[in-house]
Design a protein around this motif. Structure first.
Motif, PDB file in Angstrom:
ATOM      1  N   GLU A 170      60.542  34.957  46.384  1.00  0.00           N
ATOM      2  CA  GLU A 170      59.445  33.991  46.429  1.00  0.00           C
ATOM      3  C   GLU A 170      58.160  34.622  45.890  1.00  0.00           C
ATOM      4  O   GLU A 170      57.781  35.719  46.268  1.00  0.00           O
ATOM      5  N   ARG A 171      57.507  33.918  44.979  1.00  0.00           N
ATOM      6  CA  ARG A 171      56.262  34.378  44.367  1.00  0.00           C
ATOM      7  C   ARG A 171      55.072  33.835  45.156  1.00  0.00           C
ATOM      8  O   ARG A 171      55.090  32.685  45.595  1.00  0.00           O
ATOM      9  N   HIS A 172      54.057  34.670  45.300  1.00  0.00           N
ATOM     10  CA  HIS A 172      52.824  34.279  45.979  1.00  0.00           C
ATOM     11  C   HIS A 172      51.688  34.431  44.975  1.00  0.00           C
ATOM     12  O   HIS A 172      51.415  35.532  44.505  1.00  0.00           O
ATOM     13  N   THR A 173      51.053  33.306  44.643  1.00  0.00           N
ATOM     14  CA  THR A 173      49.917  33.348  43.732  1.00  0.00           C
ATOM     15  C   THR A 173      48.788  34.089  44.431  1.00  0.00           C
ATOM     16  O   THR A 173      48.475  33.815  45.586  1.00  0.00           O
ATOM     17  N   THR A 174      48.192  35.027  43.721  1.00  0.00           N
ATOM     18  CA  THR A 174      47.157  35.857  44.323  1.00  0.00           C
ATOM     19  C   THR A 174      46.235  36.390  43.250  1.00  0.00           C
ATOM     20  O   THR A 174      46.436  36.112  42.066  1.00  0.00           O
ATOM     21  N   GLU A 217      50.155  58.815  30.821  1.00  0.00           N
ATOM     22  CA  GLU A 217      49.262  59.281  29.759  1.00  0.00           C
ATOM     23  C   GLU A 217      47.824  58.861  29.981  1.00  0.00           C
ATOM     24  O   GLU A 217      46.904  59.549  29.560  1.00  0.00           O
ATOM     25  N   SER A 218      47.628  57.710  30.612  1.00  0.00           N
ATOM     26  CA  SER A 218      46.273  57.221  30.851  1.00  0.00           C
ATOM     27  C   SER A 218      46.282  56.249  32.026  1.00  0.00           C
ATOM     28  O   SER A 218      47.332  55.801  32.477  1.00  0.00           O
ATOM     29  N   PHE A 219      45.072  55.930  32.485  1.00  0.00           N
ATOM     30  CA  PHE A 219      44.886  54.955  33.548  1.00  0.00           C
ATOM     31  C   PHE A 219      44.327  53.683  32.922  1.00  0.00           C
ATOM     32  O   PHE A 219      43.438  53.747  32.082  1.00  0.00           O
ATOM     33  N   THR A 220      44.849  52.530  33.352  1.00  0.00           N
ATOM     34  CA  THR A 220      44.415  51.244  32.827  1.00  0.00           C
ATOM     35  C   THR A 220      44.262  50.268  33.987  1.00  0.00           C
ATOM     36  O   THR A 220      45.052  50.299  34.931  1.00  0.00           O
ATOM     37  N   ALA A 221      43.264  49.398  33.898  1.00  0.00           N
ATOM     38  CA  ALA A 221      43.024  48.405  34.949  1.00  0.00           C
ATOM     39  C   ALA A 221      43.679  47.081  34.588  1.00  0.00           C
ATOM     40  O   ALA A 221      43.880  46.765  33.413  1.00  0.00           O
ATOM     41  N   GLY A 222      44.000  46.315  35.618  1.00  0.00           N
ATOM     42  CA  GLY A 222      44.549  44.986  35.428  1.00  0.00           C
ATOM     43  C   GLY A 222      44.331  44.147  36.669  1.00  0.00           C
ATOM     44  O   GLY A 222      43.844  44.638  37.683  1.00  0.00           O
ATOM     45  N   ARG A 223      44.699  42.862  36.581  1.00  0.00           N
ATOM     46  CA  ARG A 223      44.553  41.956  37.715  1.00  0.00           C
ATOM     47  C   ARG A 223      45.920  41.367  38.048  1.00  0.00           C
ATOM     48  O   ARG A 223      46.605  40.831  37.170  1.00  0.00           O
ATOM     49  N   VAL A 224      46.298  41.442  39.306  1.00  0.00           N
ATOM     50  CA  VAL A 224      47.574  40.888  39.763  1.00  0.00           C
ATOM     51  C   VAL A 224      47.436  39.378  39.852  1.00  0.00           C
ATOM     52  O   VAL A 224      46.479  38.863  40.433  1.00  0.00           O
ATOM     53  N   ARG A 225      48.400  38.674  39.238  1.00  0.00           N
ATOM     54  CA  ARG A 225      48.385  37.202  39.234  1.00  0.00           C
ATOM     55  C   ARG A 225      49.358  36.622  40.260  1.00  0.00           C
ATOM     56  O   ARG A 225      49.119  35.588  40.845  1.00  0.00           O
ATOM     57  N   ASP A 226      50.490  37.291  40.452  1.00  0.00           N
ATOM     58  CA  ASP A 226      51.393  36.875  41.523  1.00  0.00           C
ATOM     59  C   ASP A 226      52.152  38.087  42.032  1.00  0.00           C
ATOM     60  O   ASP A 226      52.234  39.115  41.369  1.00  0.00           O
ATOM     61  N   LEU A 227      52.684  37.932  43.239  1.00  0.00           N
ATOM     62  CA  LEU A 227      53.274  39.041  43.969  1.00  0.00           C
ATOM     63  C   LEU A 227      54.488  38.541  44.735  1.00  0.00           C
ATOM     64  O   LEU A 227      54.492  37.414  45.224  1.00  0.00           O
ATOM     65  N   SER A 228      55.513  39.372  44.813  1.00  0.00           N
ATOM     66  CA  SER A 228      56.677  39.057  45.640  1.00  0.00           C
ATOM     67  C   SER A 228      57.120  40.341  46.325  1.00  0.00           C
ATOM     68  O   SER A 228      56.531  41.411  46.120  1.00  0.00           O
ATOM     69  N   GLY A 274      58.305  42.639  43.259  1.00  0.00           N
ATOM     70  CA  GLY A 274      57.505  42.990  42.094  1.00  0.00           C
ATOM     71  C   GLY A 274      56.245  42.159  41.993  1.00  0.00           C
ATOM     72  O   GLY A 274      55.852  41.475  42.935  1.00  0.00           O
ATOM     73  N   LEU A 275      55.621  42.222  40.819  1.00  0.00           N
ATOM     74  CA  LEU A 275      54.381  41.487  40.611  1.00  0.00           C
ATOM     75  C   LEU A 275      54.172  41.244  39.128  1.00  0.00           C
ATOM     76  O   LEU A 275      54.845  41.839  38.284  1.00  0.00           O
ATOM     77  N   PHE A 276      53.239  40.323  38.824  1.00  0.00           N
ATOM     78  CA  PHE A 276      52.830  40.103  37.446  1.00  0.00           C
ATOM     79  C   PHE A 276      51.398  40.580  37.324  1.00  0.00           C
ATOM     80  O   PHE A 276      50.529  40.194  38.107  1.00  0.00           O
ATOM     81  N   LEU A 277      51.152  41.429  36.337  1.00  0.00           N
ATOM     82  CA  LEU A 277      49.847  42.049  36.141  1.00  0.00           C
ATOM     83  C   LEU A 277      49.272  41.627  34.800  1.00  0.00           C
ATOM     84  O   LEU A 277      49.885  41.855  33.757  1.00  0.00           O
ATOM     85  N   GLU A 278      48.096  40.990  34.831  1.00  0.00           N
ATOM     86  CA  GLU A 278      47.398  40.663  33.591  1.00  0.00           C
ATOM     87  C   GLU A 278      46.768  41.941  33.058  1.00  0.00           C
ATOM     88  O   GLU A 278      46.055  42.637  33.774  1.00  0.00           O
ATOM     89  N   GLN A 323      42.660  33.594  50.836  1.00  0.00           N
ATOM     90  CA  GLN A 323      42.649  32.454  49.919  1.00  0.00           C
ATOM     91  C   GLN A 323      42.449  31.139  50.655  1.00  0.00           C
ATOM     92  O   GLN A 323      41.849  30.213  50.126  1.00  0.00           O
ATOM     93  N   ALA A 324      42.920  31.058  51.899  1.00  0.00           N
ATOM     94  CA  ALA A 324      42.740  29.837  52.677  1.00  0.00           C
ATOM     95  C   ALA A 324      41.262  29.609  52.968  1.00  0.00           C
ATOM     96  O   ALA A 324      40.837  28.478  53.138  1.00  0.00           O
ATOM     97  N   GLY A 325      40.483  30.678  52.986  1.00  0.00           N
ATOM     98  CA  GLY A 325      39.059  30.563  53.265  1.00  0.00           C
ATOM     99  C   GLY A 325      38.198  30.580  52.022  1.00  0.00           C
ATOM    100  O   GLY A 325      37.015  30.879  52.085  1.00  0.00           O
TER     101      GLY A 325
END
Length: 133
Positions: A9-13, A23-34, A37-41, A112-114
């Motif tokens: 089940e995916r949770h939008t977040t 090799e390097s550090f990079t930033a991203g934003r998580v769009r959904d989580l289970s 795993g997760l999806f990272l923009e 998110q509810a708030g």
């Protein structure tokens, strides 16, 4: 059994993290989580099969630390929409981080509810408190 029925089940977040690809550090934003795993923009997706160390940096994710994940999918940016591209990540040891992920999902759902997305600013802002009787 279909592929969709096997999917966790995916949770939008939305929260930020930094990943290390060795090799390097990079930033991203998580769009959904289970639980698995997760999806990272991210504008700089590493290749499929890359192993990343994830470092969540948001207040709501303060109990998470150094999660290992593998890139299993790359989604290119769509120039015709406002959706950023990113990467699908599978946790390498989901059983080891399951309690952390469950707690994070619960915390983010409460946050998110708030809140709601402000139509003018385009960002999430705290929802006004309901007025008493």
């Amino acid at each position: 059994m279909s592929e969709d029925s096997k999917r966790a089940e995916r949770h939008t977040t939305e929260f930020k993290l930094i990943y290390d690809d060795g090799e390097s550090f990079t930033a991203g934003r998580v769009r959904d989580l289970s639980e698995t795993g997760l999806f990272l923009e991210t504008a700089l997706p590493p290749p499929i099969g890359a192993i990343l160390t994830l470092f969540p940096v948001d207040d709501a994710t303060q109990d998470l630390y150094e999660i290992q994940a593998e890139v299993v999918r790359i989604v290119p940016e769509d120039p015709d929409s406002s959706t950023l591209g990113g990467i699908g990540l599978r946790f390498l040891e989901p059983h080891a981080v399951r309690d952390q992920i469950d707690l994070l999902i619960e915390t983010l759902e409460k946050l998110q509810a708030g809140s709601h997305k402000d139509p003018l600013l385009g960002i999430k802002v705290p929802s006004p408190m309901p007025e008493g009787p």
